[in-house]
Design an enzyme around this catalytic site. Sequence first.
Site, PDB file in Angstrom:
ATOM      1  CG  HIS A  13      43.228  43.021  43.229  1.00  0.00           C
ATOM      2  ND1 HIS A  13      41.869  43.186  43.285  1.00  0.00           N
ATOM      3  CD2 HIS A  13      43.507  42.585  41.965  1.00  0.00           C
ATOM      4  CE1 HIS A  13      41.344  42.880  42.114  1.00  0.00           C
ATOM      5  NE2 HIS A  13      42.319  42.507  41.298  1.00  0.00           N
ATOM      6  CG  ASP A 149      44.375  40.702  39.203  1.00  0.00           C
ATOM      7  OD1 ASP A 149      45.022  41.767  39.095  1.00  0.00           O
ATOM      8  OD2 ASP A 149      43.137  40.675  39.283  1.00  0.00           O
ATOM      9  CG  ASP A 169      41.388  40.335  36.382  1.00  0.00           C
ATOM     10  OD1 ASP A 169      40.619  40.890  37.188  1.00  0.00           O
ATOM     11  OD2 ASP A 169      42.245  40.956  35.736  1.00  0.00           O
TER      12      ASP A 169
END
Length: 274
Positions: A13, A149, A169
């Site tokens: 991420h 995200d 995401d």
Amino acid sequence: NVPGGAAIGNALHEVLERIDFAAPDPRRIREEVATSLLLHGVDAPAGEVADALVRGLGTPLPRIPGDAAGRPGLRLRDIRAADRLSEMAFDFPVAGGLDAGAGPGTVTPADVAAVFEEHPDGQTPAGYAAHLARLRFGAFRGYLNGKVDLVFRVRRPDLPEAGRYYVVDYKSNRLGDRLSDYAPARLADEVADAHYVLQYHLYLVALHRLLAWRLGGAYDYDAHVGGAYYLFLRGLGGESATADTGVFRHRPSRARIEALSALFDAGGRPRGAT
């Protein structure tokens, strides 16, 4: 060779938040990956992880059903930095928030499940409303908050998605070691079992509210909201992908998103009701 777990997910991420999708520099991505893996204590080959991320940036995203037929042209690599927002935070009240004078309403799992049942579609994984009703959180009011995200808008005029906004995401779930383990049917089971379906509906309610506020009277859900993409990073096949592996996508109906937003505004039932 790449382990599962929360640490690798956090590392990936961070890298995806920092790199430029539209101008991916393989050397910089390898450096970013190596740094993030080290900081999160993940023992994995940085080069292999970096190559997988670069491949993922070039993977065609399947169109949301109803957008257009055929293979899409849209890829993460088509999204410029000016058209994306990473880690979009949201915070909205439920049944009046903490305002004691806002009314006695609350929201329960049964209330949310009822919205899904009243507004069915052919995209929600089968049986999800019943699965949702079995969640064990109590009746609540207050605030819902979280982070998405990625939110992006499509600016390419040659694509039918132009002008639409999407939520994304990233998932590092390890469902197997073959691309076929990330086929659409397998992903549908995963997003239902883990309640990612509820998660992206909350994200889309937040996006719906944001766009209605920013665009005012010009806002139209059907014209401006493209839906949700869940990208299972281990299953993204790159430019040559011939099947929708690694990507789950859904655009809930306007009626469902508006009904969920209204439920969170007013609450579904009086406090203490069963």
